[in-house]
Design an enzyme around this catalytic site. Structure first.
Site, mmCIF file in Angstrom:
data_model
loop_
_atom_site.group_PDB
_atom_site.id
_atom_site.type_symbol
_atom_site.label_atom_id
_atom_site.label_comp_id
_atom_site.label_asym_id
_atom_site.label_seq_id
_atom_site.Cartn_x
_atom_site.Cartn_y
_atom_site.Cartn_z
ATOM 1 N N GLY A 256 -8.849 -67.826 18.737
ATOM 2 C CA GLY A 256 -8.261 -68.835 17.860
ATOM 3 C C GLY A 256 -8.996 -70.161 17.815
ATOM 4 O O GLY A 256 -8.707 -70.992 16.971
ATOM 5 N N PHE B 27 -8.088 -62.292 17.784
ATOM 6 C CA PHE B 27 -8.146 -60.835 17.841
ATOM 7 C C PHE B 27 -7.676 -60.309 19.196
ATOM 8 O O PHE B 27 -7.148 -59.204 19.278
ATOM 9 C CB PHE B 27 -9.580 -60.361 17.551
ATOM 10 C CG PHE B 27 -9.705 -58.883 17.351
ATOM 11 C CD1 PHE B 27 -9.281 -58.284 16.177
ATOM 12 C CD2 PHE B 27 -10.255 -58.084 18.331
ATOM 13 C CE1 PHE B 27 -9.402 -56.923 15.982
ATOM 14 C CE2 PHE B 27 -10.375 -56.722 18.161
ATOM 15 C CZ PHE B 27 -9.948 -56.140 16.976
ATOM 16 N N TYR C 164 -10.001 -65.450 11.584
ATOM 17 C CA TYR C 164 -9.758 -65.178 12.997
ATOM 18 C C TYR C 164 -11.059 -65.074 13.780
ATOM 19 O O TYR C 164 -12.122 -64.837 13.230
ATOM 20 C CB TYR C 164 -8.919 -63.901 13.184
ATOM 21 C CG TYR C 164 -9.648 -62.610 12.912
ATOM 22 C CD1 TYR C 164 -10.218 -61.880 13.945
ATOM 23 C CD2 TYR C 164 -9.755 -62.099 11.625
ATOM 24 C CE1 TYR C 164 -10.872 -60.686 13.713
ATOM 25 C CE2 TYR C 164 -10.406 -60.908 11.375
ATOM 26 C CZ TYR C 164 -10.969 -60.202 12.434
ATOM 27 O OH TYR C 164 -11.616 -59.022 12.180
ATOM 28 N N CYS C 165 -10.923 -65.298 15.090
ATOM 29 C CA CYS C 165 -12.014 -65.091 16.035
ATOM 30 C C CYS C 165 -11.408 -64.356 17.233
ATOM 31 O O CYS C 165 -10.395 -63.679 17.090
ATOM 32 C CB CYS C 165 -12.661 -66.418 16.440
ATOM 33 S SG CYS C 165 -11.544 -67.534 17.305
ATOM 34 N N ARG C 166 -11.972 -64.495 18.403
ATOM 35 C CA ARG C 166 -11.437 -63.782 19.554
ATOM 36 C C ARG C 166 -10.120 -64.395 20.043
ATOM 37 O O ARG C 166 -9.170 -63.696 20.332
ATOM 38 C CB ARG C 166 -12.455 -63.744 20.702
ATOM 39 C CG ARG C 166 -11.989 -62.882 21.871
ATOM 40 C CD ARG C 166 -13.006 -62.806 22.989
ATOM 41 N NE ARG C 166 -13.194 -64.130 23.577
ATOM 42 C CZ ARG C 166 -14.382 -64.722 23.720
ATOM 43 N NH1 ARG C 166 -15.488 -64.126 23.358
ATOM 44 N NH2 ARG C 166 -14.465 -65.927 24.253
#
Length: 103
Positions: free
Chosen positions: A69, A94, A65-67
């Site tokens: 996607g 996230f 995951y990142c902020r």
């Protein structure tokens, strides 16, 4: 690589005994909070990211995951090209995560 919704990601992760959670955000983003037990490797490290990823066990299932996607989708593609077979991208990242977090 598979794009999973928040619910799919949580359900699949809960039942996966071979899972690794990978956070590919920047350190500043991680400092604001992260999913418990996540391993952090910043995708913006470029070759450094690839070097760190190469140290990981390719037989594991990676939940990335990142902020939002986008970067995690890129990370999945990079990891797939390096021989990782099971990578799962958290759609919405996230910023839409409703599960547990740690600061």
């Amino acid at each position: 690589m598979a794009d999973l919704t928040q619910q799919e990601w949580q359900e699949q992760l809960a039942n996966d005994t071979n899972a690794v959670i990978l956070d590919v955000r920047t350190q500043d983003e991680v400092d604001e909070g992260y999913i418990p037990n996540a391993k952090h490797i910043d995708i913006f490290l470029g070759q450094g990211f690839m070097d760190e990823v190469q140290k990981l066990d390719k037989s594991k299932n990676f939940y990335i995951y990142c902020r939002s996607g986008g970067r995690s989708g890129q990370a999945c593609a990079v990891m797939n090209s390096l021989g990782f077979e099971n990578t799962y991208n958290l759609m919405g990242g996230f910023s839409e995560w409703e599960g547990d977090t740690t600061n």
